[in-house]
Enzyme design. Structure first.
Site, PDB file in Angstrom:
ATOM      1  N   ASP A 482       0.861  -1.180   0.000  1.00 10.55           N
ATOM      2  CA  ASP A 482       0.000   0.000   0.000  1.00 10.55           C
ATOM      3  C   ASP A 482       0.898   1.231   0.000  1.00 10.55           C
ATOM      4  O   ASP A 482       1.621   1.483   0.978  1.00 10.55           O
ATOM      5  CB  ASP A 482      -0.902  -0.033   1.233  1.00 10.55           C
ATOM      6  CG  ASP A 482      -1.938   1.085   1.238  1.00 10.55           C
ATOM      7  OD1 ASP A 482      -1.751   2.067   0.502  1.00 10.55           O
ATOM      8  OD2 ASP A 482      -2.930   0.963   1.990  1.00 10.55           O
ATOM      9  N   HIS A 483       0.845   2.000  -1.087  1.00 10.45           N
ATOM     10  CA  HIS A 483       1.749   3.139  -1.219  1.00 10.45           C
ATOM     11  C   HIS A 483       1.413   4.257  -0.231  1.00 10.45           C
ATOM     12  O   HIS A 483       2.199   5.209  -0.082  1.00 10.45           O
ATOM     13  CB  HIS A 483       1.697   3.687  -2.644  1.00 10.45           C
ATOM     14  CG  HIS A 483       3.056   3.927  -3.233  1.00 10.45           C
ATOM     15  ND1 HIS A 483       4.066   4.573  -2.534  1.00 10.45           N
ATOM     16  CD2 HIS A 483       3.600   3.591  -4.432  1.00 10.45           C
ATOM     17  CE1 HIS A 483       5.149   4.631  -3.288  1.00 10.45           C
ATOM     18  NE2 HIS A 483       4.899   4.040  -4.444  1.00 10.45           N
ATOM     19  N   ARG A 484       0.299   4.167   0.475  1.00 11.20           N
ATOM     20  CA  ARG A 484      -0.025   5.174   1.484  1.00 11.20           C
ATOM     21  C   ARG A 484       0.810   5.004   2.746  1.00 11.20           C
ATOM     22  O   ARG A 484       1.039   5.976   3.485  1.00 11.20           O
ATOM     23  CB  ARG A 484      -1.516   5.101   1.840  1.00 11.20           C
ATOM     24  CG  ARG A 484      -2.455   5.440   0.702  1.00 11.20           C
ATOM     25  CD  ARG A 484      -3.902   5.181   1.098  1.00 11.20           C
ATOM     26  NE  ARG A 484      -4.152   3.771   1.398  1.00 11.20           N
ATOM     27  CZ  ARG A 484      -5.335   3.284   1.787  1.00 11.20           C
ATOM     28  NH1 ARG A 484      -6.370   4.112   1.930  1.00 11.20           N
ATOM     29  NH2 ARG A 484      -5.465   2.009   2.034  1.00 11.20           N
TER      30      ARG A 484
END
Length: 512
Positions: A482-484
Protein backbone atom coordinates in the site's frame (compact mmCIF):
# COMPACT_ATOMS: atom_id res chain seq x y z
CA UNK A 1 -47.60 -26.51 29.76
CA UNK A 2 -45.59 -26.62 26.51
CA UNK A 3 -44.12 -23.39 25.23
CA UNK A 4 -43.24 -23.19 21.53
CA UNK A 5 -40.10 -21.08 21.00
CA UNK A 6 -38.67 -19.91 17.72
CA UNK A 7 -34.91 -20.18 17.18
CA UNK A 8 -33.54 -17.74 14.63
CA UNK A 9 -30.24 -17.86 12.74
CA UNK A 10 -27.85 -16.10 15.16
CA UNK A 11 -25.20 -13.54 14.35
CA UNK A 12 -22.13 -15.71 13.73
CA UNK A 13 -19.77 -12.77 14.07
CA UNK A 14 -17.15 -11.18 11.82
CA UNK A 15 -19.78 -9.11 9.97
CA UNK A 16 -21.50 -12.12 8.41
CA UNK A 17 -25.06 -11.40 7.28
CA UNK A 18 -26.18 -14.70 5.78
CA UNK A 19 -25.48 -18.43 5.81
CA UNK A 20 -26.35 -21.41 3.65
CA UNK A 21 -27.89 -24.56 5.16
CA UNK A 22 -25.54 -27.45 4.37
CA UNK A 23 -27.02 -30.23 6.50
CA UNK A 24 -29.77 -30.56 9.08
CA UNK A 25 -28.66 -32.48 12.17
CA UNK A 26 -32.19 -32.97 13.57
CA UNK A 27 -35.61 -33.93 12.19
CA UNK A 28 -39.08 -32.74 13.11
CA UNK A 29 -40.10 -34.72 16.22
CA UNK A 30 -36.55 -35.07 17.57
CA UNK A 31 -35.87 -34.17 21.19
CA UNK A 32 -32.96 -31.73 21.49
CA UNK A 33 -30.99 -30.61 24.52
CA UNK A 34 -29.76 -27.11 25.28
CA UNK A 35 -26.70 -26.25 23.16
CA UNK A 36 -27.10 -29.34 20.98
CA UNK A 37 -26.00 -28.65 17.35
CA UNK A 38 -29.09 -28.69 15.14
CA UNK A 39 -27.84 -27.51 11.74
CA UNK A 40 -24.59 -27.15 9.84
CA UNK A 41 -24.32 -23.91 7.88
CA UNK A 42 -21.75 -22.50 5.48
CA UNK A 43 -20.85 -18.85 5.72
CA UNK A 44 -18.48 -16.77 3.66
CA UNK A 45 -15.79 -17.67 6.23
CA UNK A 46 -16.27 -21.31 7.19
CA UNK A 47 -18.67 -24.16 7.92
CA UNK A 48 -20.17 -23.92 11.40
CA UNK A 49 -22.43 -26.14 13.51
CA UNK A 50 -25.14 -23.99 15.10
CA UNK A 51 -26.39 -25.08 18.57
CA UNK A 52 -29.95 -24.49 19.74
CA UNK A 53 -30.30 -22.51 22.99
CA UNK A 54 -33.54 -24.34 23.90
CA UNK A 55 -34.28 -27.90 24.98
CA UNK A 56 -37.45 -29.65 23.83
CA UNK A 57 -39.19 -31.20 20.81
CA UNK A 58 -38.48 -29.86 17.31
CA UNK A 59 -41.84 -28.93 15.79
CA UNK A 60 -40.77 -27.25 12.54
CA UNK A 61 -37.74 -26.54 10.35
CA UNK A 62 -37.44 -23.58 8.02
CA UNK A 63 -35.42 -24.04 4.84
CA UNK A 64 -34.14 -27.06 2.95
CA UNK A 65 -30.50 -28.00 2.51
CA UNK A 66 -28.95 -25.51 0.09
CA UNK A 67 -31.22 -22.64 1.16
CA UNK A 68 -29.49 -19.34 1.98
CA UNK A 69 -30.93 -17.54 5.01
CA UNK A 70 -30.18 -14.06 6.37
CA UNK A 71 -29.16 -13.56 9.99
CA UNK A 72 -32.33 -13.30 12.09
CA UNK A 73 -34.43 -15.57 9.86
CA UNK A 74 -36.27 -18.47 11.63
CA UNK A 75 -34.33 -21.76 11.68
CA UNK A 76 -36.69 -24.00 13.65
CA UNK A 77 -39.28 -24.03 16.43
CA UNK A 78 -38.99 -26.06 19.62
CA UNK A 79 -41.81 -27.12 21.96
CA UNK A 80 -40.14 -26.57 25.33
CA UNK A 81 -41.44 -28.83 28.08
CA UNK A 82 -43.26 -31.13 25.65
CA UNK A 83 -41.79 -34.39 27.01
CA UNK A 84 -42.85 -33.46 30.55
CA UNK A 85 -46.27 -32.39 29.33
CA UNK A 86 -47.00 -35.90 28.08
CA UNK A 87 -47.63 -36.96 31.69
CA UNK A 88 -49.43 -33.82 32.90
CA UNK A 89 -53.13 -34.22 33.77
CA UNK A 90 -55.67 -31.92 32.22
CA UNK A 91 -57.70 -31.71 29.03
CA UNK A 92 -56.61 -29.79 25.98
CA UNK A 93 -58.79 -26.92 24.77
CA UNK A 94 -58.19 -24.65 21.82
CA UNK A 95 -57.17 -21.10 22.73
CA UNK A 96 -58.24 -17.97 20.95
CA UNK A 97 -54.83 -17.49 19.34
CA UNK A 98 -54.92 -20.79 17.48
CA UNK A 99 -52.50 -22.53 19.89
CA UNK A 100 -53.62 -25.05 22.53
CA UNK A 101 -53.80 -24.40 26.24
CA UNK A 102 -54.00 -26.98 28.97
CA UNK A 103 -56.60 -26.09 31.63
CA UNK A 104 -55.23 -27.30 34.92
CA UNK A 105 -57.17 -27.75 38.17
CA UNK A 106 -57.00 -24.68 40.38
CA UNK A 107 -55.18 -24.68 43.68
CA UNK A 108 -51.63 -24.27 44.85
CA UNK A 109 -50.95 -28.01 44.78
CA UNK A 110 -52.12 -28.51 41.19
CA UNK A 111 -49.91 -31.12 39.52
CA UNK A 112 -50.05 -29.37 36.17
CA UNK A 113 -49.05 -26.06 37.71
CA UNK A 114 -45.94 -27.51 39.28
CA UNK A 115 -45.09 -29.42 36.14
CA UNK A 116 -45.54 -26.38 33.93
CA UNK A 117 -43.44 -24.28 36.28
CA UNK A 118 -40.60 -26.72 36.31
CA UNK A 119 -40.76 -27.07 32.53
CA UNK A 120 -40.51 -23.35 32.14
CA UNK A 121 -37.58 -23.11 34.54
CA UNK A 122 -35.68 -25.91 32.83
CA UNK A 123 -36.21 -24.48 29.37
CA UNK A 124 -34.03 -21.43 29.79
CA UNK A 125 -31.84 -20.88 26.75
CA UNK A 126 -28.12 -20.58 27.06
CA UNK A 127 -27.76 -17.73 24.64
CA UNK A 128 -25.07 -19.83 22.98
CA UNK A 129 -24.41 -19.03 19.34
CA UNK A 130 -21.33 -21.14 18.52
CA UNK A 131 -20.34 -24.65 19.51
CA UNK A 132 -17.95 -24.68 22.44
CA UNK A 133 -19.19 -21.50 24.13
CA UNK A 134 -21.70 -20.92 26.90
CA UNK A 135 -23.41 -23.79 28.67
CA UNK A 136 -21.15 -26.69 29.40
CA UNK A 137 -23.80 -29.29 30.18
CA UNK A 138 -23.39 -32.53 28.20
CA UNK A 139 -25.86 -33.10 25.39
CA UNK A 140 -28.69 -35.48 26.22
CA UNK A 141 -29.26 -38.63 24.23
CA UNK A 142 -31.12 -37.94 21.04
CA UNK A 143 -34.68 -39.22 21.20
CA UNK A 144 -37.46 -39.08 18.67
CA UNK A 145 -41.13 -38.46 19.36
CA UNK A 146 -43.27 -40.33 16.88
CA UNK A 147 -45.51 -38.01 14.84
CA UNK A 148 -48.61 -39.99 15.82
CA UNK A 149 -47.84 -39.25 19.52
CA UNK A 150 -47.63 -35.54 18.81
CA UNK A 151 -51.34 -35.34 17.86
CA UNK A 152 -53.51 -37.44 20.15
CA UNK A 153 -56.64 -36.98 22.15
CA UNK A 154 -56.42 -37.02 25.97
CA UNK A 155 -56.17 -40.49 27.47
CA UNK A 156 -58.55 -41.89 30.03
CA UNK A 157 -56.19 -40.89 32.81
CA UNK A 158 -56.22 -37.31 31.58
CA UNK A 159 -52.61 -37.23 30.33
CA UNK A 160 -51.95 -34.19 28.17
CA UNK A 161 -50.41 -34.67 24.75
CA UNK A 162 -48.79 -31.74 22.96
CA UNK A 163 -49.93 -31.13 19.40
CA UNK A 164 -46.98 -29.88 17.32
CA UNK A 165 -47.95 -27.59 14.50
CA UNK A 166 -45.66 -26.60 11.70
CA UNK A 167 -46.18 -22.88 11.06
CA UNK A 168 -46.41 -21.80 7.45
CA UNK A 169 -44.90 -18.37 8.13
CA UNK A 170 -42.58 -16.77 10.70
CA UNK A 171 -44.39 -16.36 13.99
CA UNK A 172 -44.28 -13.79 16.78
CA UNK A 173 -44.69 -14.28 20.50
CA UNK A 174 -48.01 -13.37 22.10
CA UNK A 175 -49.53 -14.08 25.54
CA UNK A 176 -51.69 -17.17 25.87
CA UNK A 177 -55.21 -16.65 27.11
CA UNK A 178 -55.82 -18.32 30.42
CA UNK A 179 -52.12 -18.89 31.18
CA UNK A 180 -50.54 -15.69 32.54
CA UNK A 181 -46.79 -15.43 32.15
CA UNK A 182 -46.58 -18.15 29.48
CA UNK A 183 -46.09 -17.20 25.86
CA UNK A 184 -46.28 -19.14 22.64
CA UNK A 185 -45.78 -17.94 19.07
CA UNK A 186 -49.05 -16.61 17.73
CA UNK A 187 -49.83 -17.99 14.28
CA UNK A 188 -50.34 -15.54 11.43
CA UNK A 189 -53.81 -14.90 10.11
CA UNK A 190 -53.27 -17.30 7.22
CA UNK A 191 -51.56 -20.07 9.19
CA UNK A 192 -53.35 -23.14 10.42
CA UNK A 193 -52.17 -26.19 12.40
CA UNK A 194 -50.96 -28.90 10.07
CA UNK A 195 -49.67 -32.38 10.67
CA UNK A 196 -45.98 -32.89 11.36
CA UNK A 197 -43.90 -33.44 8.21
CA UNK A 198 -42.95 -37.09 7.74
CA UNK A 199 -39.42 -38.13 8.57
CA UNK A 200 -37.11 -37.92 5.54
CA UNK A 201 -35.37 -40.95 4.12
CA UNK A 202 -32.13 -40.01 5.89
CA UNK A 203 -29.11 -37.82 5.15
CA UNK A 204 -27.77 -37.69 1.62
CA UNK A 205 -24.41 -39.54 1.50
CA UNK A 206 -22.37 -36.51 0.43
CA UNK A 207 -19.35 -35.13 2.30
CA UNK A 208 -17.98 -32.43 0.01
CA UNK A 209 -19.78 -29.05 -0.02
CA UNK A 210 -18.43 -28.63 -3.55
CA UNK A 211 -20.43 -31.65 -4.70
CA UNK A 212 -23.59 -30.26 -3.08
CA UNK A 213 -23.08 -26.87 -4.71
CA UNK A 214 -22.44 -28.41 -8.13
CA UNK A 215 -25.64 -30.45 -7.85
CA UNK A 216 -27.67 -27.38 -6.83
CA UNK A 217 -26.34 -25.33 -9.73
CA UNK A 218 -27.50 -27.96 -12.22
CA UNK A 219 -30.74 -28.97 -10.45
CA UNK A 220 -29.52 -32.50 -9.75
CA UNK A 221 -31.49 -34.39 -7.07
CA UNK A 222 -28.78 -36.10 -5.00
CA UNK A 223 -31.21 -38.59 -3.48
CA UNK A 224 -31.72 -40.12 -6.93
CA UNK A 225 -28.02 -40.79 -7.45
CA UNK A 226 -26.16 -43.95 -6.52
CA UNK A 227 -22.75 -43.05 -5.16
CA UNK A 228 -19.66 -44.81 -6.52
CA UNK A 229 -17.57 -44.02 -3.42
CA UNK A 230 -17.09 -46.08 -0.25
CA UNK A 231 -20.41 -47.05 1.37
CA UNK A 232 -22.34 -45.37 -1.44
CA UNK A 233 -20.68 -41.95 -0.97
CA UNK A 234 -21.65 -39.59 -3.79
CA UNK A 235 -18.56 -38.18 -5.49
CA UNK A 236 -18.10 -35.31 -7.92
CA UNK A 237 -17.74 -37.82 -10.75
CA UNK A 238 -21.26 -39.10 -9.99
CA UNK A 239 -22.69 -35.58 -10.20
CA UNK A 240 -20.74 -34.84 -13.40
CA UNK A 241 -22.15 -38.01 -14.93
CA UNK A 242 -25.69 -37.03 -13.95
CA UNK A 243 -25.16 -33.54 -15.45
CA UNK A 244 -24.02 -35.06 -18.76
CA UNK A 245 -26.97 -37.42 -18.84
CA UNK A 246 -29.37 -34.55 -18.13
CA UNK A 247 -27.80 -32.44 -20.89
CA UNK A 248 -28.01 -35.31 -23.36
CA UNK A 249 -31.64 -35.93 -22.46
CA UNK A 250 -32.43 -32.22 -22.86
CA UNK A 251 -30.65 -32.12 -26.23
CA UNK A 252 -32.58 -35.17 -27.44
CA UNK A 253 -35.84 -33.59 -26.28
CA UNK A 254 -34.99 -30.38 -28.13
CA UNK A 255 -34.18 -32.27 -31.35
CA UNK A 256 -37.45 -34.16 -31.14
CA UNK A 257 -39.39 -30.93 -30.60
CA UNK A 258 -37.69 -29.25 -33.55
CA UNK A 259 -38.35 -32.22 -35.81
CA UNK A 260 -42.01 -32.22 -34.85
CA UNK A 261 -42.34 -28.47 -35.41
CA UNK A 262 -40.55 -28.41 -38.80
CA UNK A 263 -42.91 -28.31 -41.87
CA UNK A 264 -42.98 -31.36 -44.14
CA UNK A 265 -40.51 -31.19 -46.98
CA UNK A 266 -38.69 -28.15 -45.59
CA UNK A 267 -35.00 -28.04 -46.35
CA UNK A 268 -32.43 -27.68 -43.56
CA UNK A 269 -31.50 -24.25 -44.95
CA UNK A 270 -35.08 -23.05 -44.42
CA UNK A 271 -35.03 -23.88 -40.71
CA UNK A 272 -35.80 -21.10 -38.27
CA UNK A 273 -32.79 -19.04 -37.10
CA UNK A 274 -33.79 -19.84 -33.52
CA UNK A 275 -33.12 -23.52 -34.19
CA UNK A 276 -29.39 -22.85 -34.62
CA UNK A 277 -29.10 -20.34 -31.79
CA UNK A 278 -26.20 -20.80 -29.39
CA UNK A 279 -26.99 -22.23 -25.92
CA UNK A 280 -27.58 -19.76 -23.11
CA UNK A 281 -24.62 -18.73 -20.97
CA UNK A 282 -24.32 -20.29 -17.54
CA UNK A 283 -24.87 -17.97 -14.58
CA UNK A 284 -23.19 -18.84 -11.28
CA UNK A 285 -24.23 -16.88 -8.16
CA UNK A 286 -21.44 -15.02 -6.38
CA UNK A 287 -22.08 -16.16 -2.84
CA UNK A 288 -20.44 -18.07 -0.02
CA UNK A 289 -16.64 -18.13 -0.12
CA UNK A 290 -16.53 -17.09 -3.79
CA UNK A 291 -18.72 -14.06 -3.08
CA UNK A 292 -16.67 -13.06 -0.02
CA UNK A 293 -13.42 -13.30 -1.99
CA UNK A 294 -14.91 -11.21 -4.81
CA UNK A 295 -16.07 -8.49 -2.41
CA UNK A 296 -12.77 -8.34 -0.56
CA UNK A 297 -10.59 -8.24 -3.67
CA UNK A 298 -12.80 -5.60 -5.30
CA UNK A 299 -12.61 -3.46 -2.18
CA UNK A 300 -8.83 -3.84 -2.10
CA UNK A 301 -8.46 -2.73 -5.71
CA UNK A 302 -10.87 0.18 -5.14
CA UNK A 303 -9.44 1.55 -1.89
CA UNK A 304 -5.73 0.66 -1.87
CA UNK A 305 -3.24 2.40 -4.20
CA UNK A 306 -0.95 -0.61 -4.48
CA UNK A 307 2.41 -1.04 -6.18
CA UNK A 308 4.52 -4.14 -6.81
CA UNK A 309 8.27 -4.75 -6.88
CA UNK A 310 10.02 -8.07 -7.41
CA UNK A 311 13.43 -9.69 -7.41
CA UNK A 312 14.98 -13.05 -8.29
CA UNK A 313 16.89 -14.79 -5.50
CA UNK A 314 19.25 -17.78 -5.34
CA UNK A 315 17.55 -20.17 -2.91
CA UNK A 316 20.19 -22.88 -3.13
CA UNK A 317 21.59 -22.20 0.35
CA UNK A 318 18.10 -22.02 1.88
CA UNK A 319 17.20 -25.42 0.43
CA UNK A 320 20.48 -26.87 1.74
CA UNK A 321 19.77 -25.50 5.23
CA UNK A 322 16.28 -26.99 5.19
CA UNK A 323 17.65 -30.37 4.08
CA UNK A 324 20.18 -30.31 6.94
CA UNK A 325 17.45 -29.43 9.47
CA UNK A 326 15.22 -32.29 8.36
CA UNK A 327 18.09 -34.79 8.20
CA UNK A 328 19.26 -34.07 11.75
CA UNK A 329 19.17 -36.98 14.20
CA UNK A 330 19.66 -37.42 17.91
CA UNK A 331 19.02 -34.52 20.31
CA UNK A 332 18.92 -31.96 17.47
CA UNK A 333 16.19 -33.84 15.56
CA UNK A 334 12.68 -32.45 15.37
CA UNK A 335 9.61 -32.14 13.17
CA UNK A 336 10.15 -31.54 9.47
CA UNK A 337 10.40 -27.87 8.53
CA UNK A 338 8.72 -26.71 5.30
CA UNK A 339 9.98 -24.05 2.92
CA UNK A 340 6.84 -22.02 3.70
CA UNK A 341 7.70 -22.07 7.42
CA UNK A 342 11.20 -20.77 6.71
CA UNK A 343 9.85 -18.02 4.46
CA UNK A 344 7.31 -17.09 7.15
CA UNK A 345 10.10 -16.77 9.73
CA UNK A 346 12.05 -14.59 7.30
CA UNK A 347 8.96 -12.37 6.89
CA UNK A 348 8.59 -11.83 10.65
CA UNK A 349 12.26 -10.83 10.86
CA UNK A 350 11.83 -8.43 7.94
CA UNK A 351 8.71 -6.86 9.46
CA UNK A 352 10.65 -6.20 12.66
CA UNK A 353 13.07 -4.13 10.56
CA UNK A 354 10.37 -2.49 8.43
CA UNK A 355 7.29 -2.12 10.69
CA UNK A 356 5.67 0.27 8.17
CA UNK A 357 4.45 -2.78 6.25
CA UNK A 358 2.79 -4.31 9.32
CA UNK A 359 0.12 -1.65 9.47
CA UNK A 360 -3.30 -0.58 8.23
CA UNK A 361 -4.91 2.69 7.17
CA UNK A 362 -7.80 4.23 9.10
CA UNK A 363 -9.46 6.14 6.26
CA UNK A 364 -12.00 7.90 8.48
CA UNK A 365 -9.38 9.26 10.86
CA UNK A 366 -6.80 9.63 8.04
CA UNK A 367 -4.21 7.83 10.13
CA UNK A 368 -1.72 5.01 9.56
CA UNK A 369 -2.06 2.46 12.35
CA UNK A 370 1.14 0.49 13.01
CA UNK A 371 0.28 -2.81 14.64
CA UNK A 372 2.29 -4.14 17.60
CA UNK A 373 2.23 -7.83 16.67
CA UNK A 374 2.46 -9.90 13.49
CA UNK A 375 -0.52 -12.14 12.72
CA UNK A 376 0.69 -13.85 9.57
CA UNK A 377 -1.86 -15.02 7.02
CA UNK A 378 -1.02 -17.56 4.32
CA UNK A 379 -3.10 -18.25 1.21
CA UNK A 380 -4.52 -21.78 0.94
CA UNK A 381 -6.51 -23.16 -1.98
CA UNK A 382 -9.30 -25.56 -0.94
CA UNK A 383 -12.36 -27.16 -2.52
CA UNK A 384 -14.43 -24.30 -1.09
CA UNK A 385 -12.16 -21.71 -2.70
CA UNK A 386 -9.31 -19.49 -1.60
CA UNK A 387 -8.98 -18.97 2.16
CA UNK A 388 -6.34 -17.20 4.25
CA UNK A 389 -5.82 -18.82 7.68
CA UNK A 390 -3.93 -16.70 10.20
CA UNK A 391 -0.97 -17.73 12.38
CA UNK A 392 -1.41 -15.70 15.56
CA UNK A 393 1.58 -13.97 17.13
CA UNK A 394 3.94 -15.20 14.44
CA UNK A 395 6.60 -12.73 15.64
CA UNK A 396 6.97 -14.77 18.85
CA UNK A 397 7.42 -18.13 17.09
CA UNK A 398 10.40 -19.90 15.57
CA UNK A 399 10.35 -21.73 12.22
CA UNK A 400 9.38 -25.03 13.85
CA UNK A 401 6.44 -23.52 15.73
CA UNK A 402 5.21 -21.60 12.67
CA UNK A 403 5.46 -24.76 10.56
CA UNK A 404 3.41 -26.78 13.05
CA UNK A 405 0.69 -24.10 13.15
CA UNK A 406 0.61 -23.83 9.34
CA UNK A 407 0.18 -27.60 9.09
CA UNK A 408 -2.66 -27.57 11.65
CA UNK A 409 -4.53 -24.72 9.97
CA UNK A 410 -4.03 -26.23 6.51
CA UNK A 411 -5.66 -29.47 7.63
CA UNK A 412 -8.62 -27.54 9.09
CA UNK A 413 -8.92 -25.62 5.83
CA UNK A 414 -8.88 -28.83 3.79
CA UNK A 415 -11.73 -30.31 5.84
CA UNK A 416 -13.70 -27.04 5.94
CA UNK A 417 -13.52 -26.74 9.73
CA UNK A 418 -11.81 -23.37 10.07
CA UNK A 419 -13.69 -20.99 12.35
CA UNK A 420 -14.27 -17.34 11.37
CA UNK A 421 -11.78 -16.28 14.06
CA UNK A 422 -9.05 -18.35 12.37
CA UNK A 423 -9.65 -16.57 9.05
CA UNK A 424 -9.58 -12.95 10.21
CA UNK A 425 -7.30 -10.53 12.00
CA UNK A 426 -4.21 -10.95 9.82
CA UNK A 427 -1.67 -8.10 9.53
CA UNK A 428 0.52 -9.44 6.68
CA UNK A 429 0.00 -12.23 4.14
CA UNK A 430 2.42 -14.72 2.57
CA UNK A 431 1.25 -16.13 -0.77
CA UNK A 432 3.08 -19.18 -2.10
CA UNK A 433 1.72 -19.39 -5.64
CA UNK A 434 4.74 -21.48 -6.65
CA UNK A 435 2.68 -24.57 -5.75
CA UNK A 436 0.69 -23.88 -8.96
CA UNK A 437 3.87 -24.13 -11.05
CA UNK A 438 4.19 -20.42 -11.86
CA UNK A 439 7.16 -18.13 -11.43
CA UNK A 440 5.67 -14.73 -10.70
CA UNK A 441 2.52 -12.78 -9.96
CA UNK A 442 1.28 -9.37 -8.80
CA UNK A 443 -0.89 -10.39 -5.83
CA UNK A 444 -3.83 -8.31 -4.60
CA UNK A 445 -3.44 -7.08 -1.02
CA UNK A 446 -5.67 -8.78 1.54
CA UNK A 447 -7.69 -5.77 2.72
CA UNK A 448 -7.24 -4.07 5.23
CA UNK A 449 -3.59 -5.17 5.39
CA UNK A 450 -0.80 -3.09 3.85
CA UNK A 451 1.37 -5.66 2.07
CA UNK A 452 1.64 -9.20 0.71
CA UNK A 453 4.74 -11.21 -0.22
CA UNK A 454 4.39 -13.53 -3.20
CA UNK A 455 6.68 -16.53 -3.75
CA UNK A 456 7.07 -18.32 -7.08
CA UNK A 457 8.32 -21.83 -7.75
CA UNK A 458 11.91 -22.76 -6.89
CA UNK A 459 13.56 -24.35 -9.90
CA UNK A 460 17.03 -24.87 -11.42
CA UNK A 461 18.15 -21.96 -13.59
CA UNK A 462 21.44 -20.62 -14.96
CA UNK A 463 22.91 -18.20 -12.41
CA UNK A 464 26.20 -16.39 -11.98
CA UNK A 465 27.63 -17.67 -8.70
CA UNK A 466 31.02 -16.46 -7.43
CA UNK A 467 31.91 -15.13 -10.85
CA UNK A 468 31.04 -18.31 -12.73
CA UNK A 469 27.95 -19.53 -14.53
CA UNK A 470 26.26 -22.32 -12.58
CA UNK A 471 22.90 -24.03 -12.24
CA UNK A 472 21.26 -22.79 -9.05
CA UNK A 473 17.85 -23.06 -7.35
CA UNK A 474 16.21 -19.72 -8.22
CA UNK A 475 12.95 -18.21 -6.92
CA UNK A 476 11.13 -15.01 -7.81
CA UNK A 477 9.85 -12.89 -4.91
CA UNK A 478 7.26 -10.13 -5.36
CA UNK A 479 6.00 -7.60 -2.84
CA UNK A 480 2.71 -5.75 -3.32
CA UNK A 481 2.35 -2.88 -0.86
CA UNK A 482 0.00 0.00 0.00
CA UNK A 483 1.75 3.14 -1.22
CA UNK A 484 -0.02 5.17 1.48
CA UNK A 485 1.94 3.53 4.32
CA UNK A 486 5.42 3.81 2.81
CA UNK A 487 7.46 4.79 -0.21
CA UNK A 488 9.33 2.58 -2.63
CA UNK A 489 12.52 2.76 -0.62
CA UNK A 490 10.96 1.03 2.37
CA UNK A 491 9.29 -1.62 0.22
CA UNK A 492 12.52 -2.22 -1.68
CA UNK A 493 14.48 -2.51 1.56
CA UNK A 494 12.01 -5.08 2.91
CA UNK A 495 12.16 -7.18 -0.24
CA UNK A 496 15.96 -6.96 -0.45
CA UNK A 497 16.28 -8.14 3.17
CA UNK A 498 13.99 -11.12 2.45
CA UNK A 499 16.04 -11.99 -0.65
CA UNK A 500 19.31 -11.74 1.34
CA UNK A 501 17.94 -14.16 3.96
CA UNK A 502 16.90 -16.57 1.20
CA UNK A 503 20.36 -16.43 -0.40
CA UNK A 504 22.29 -16.39 2.90
CA UNK A 505 20.20 -17.91 5.72
CA UNK A 506 23.00 -17.09 8.17
CA UNK A 507 21.78 -13.47 8.05
CA UNK A 508 18.88 -14.61 10.23
CA UNK A 509 21.29 -15.51 13.03
CA UNK A 510 21.43 -11.81 13.92
CA UNK A 511 17.80 -11.89 15.05
CA UNK A 512 17.60 -15.39 16.59
Amino acid sequence: MAQVLEFKLPDLGEGLTEAEIVRWLVEVGDVVAIDQPVVEVETAKAMVEVPCPYGGVVTARFGEEGTELPVGAPLLTVAVGAPEGLETPGPVTPGPSGARNGSAPSGPSSPSSSSGSSATESSGGSGNVLVGYGTGAPAARRRRIRPDRLDRTPTRSGALTVEAAVPEAPVSEAPVSGAPGVTVPAASSTAAPVSVAPVSEGPVPVVSPLVRRLARQHDIELRRLTGSGPDGLILRADVDRAIRQAEEAEAAKTRTARAAAAPTGASPAAASPAASAAPAAERIPLRGVRGAVADKLSRSRTEIPDATCWVDADATELMAVRAAMNAATGPSAGPKVSVLALLARICTAALARFPELNSTVDTEAREIVRLPGVHLGFAAQTERGLVVPVVRDAHTRNAESIGAEIARLTELARTGKLSPAQLTGGTFTLNNYGVFGVDGSTPIINHPEAAMLGVGRIMPKPWVHQGELAVRQVVQLSLTFDHRVCDGGTAGGFLRYVADCVEQPAVLLRTL
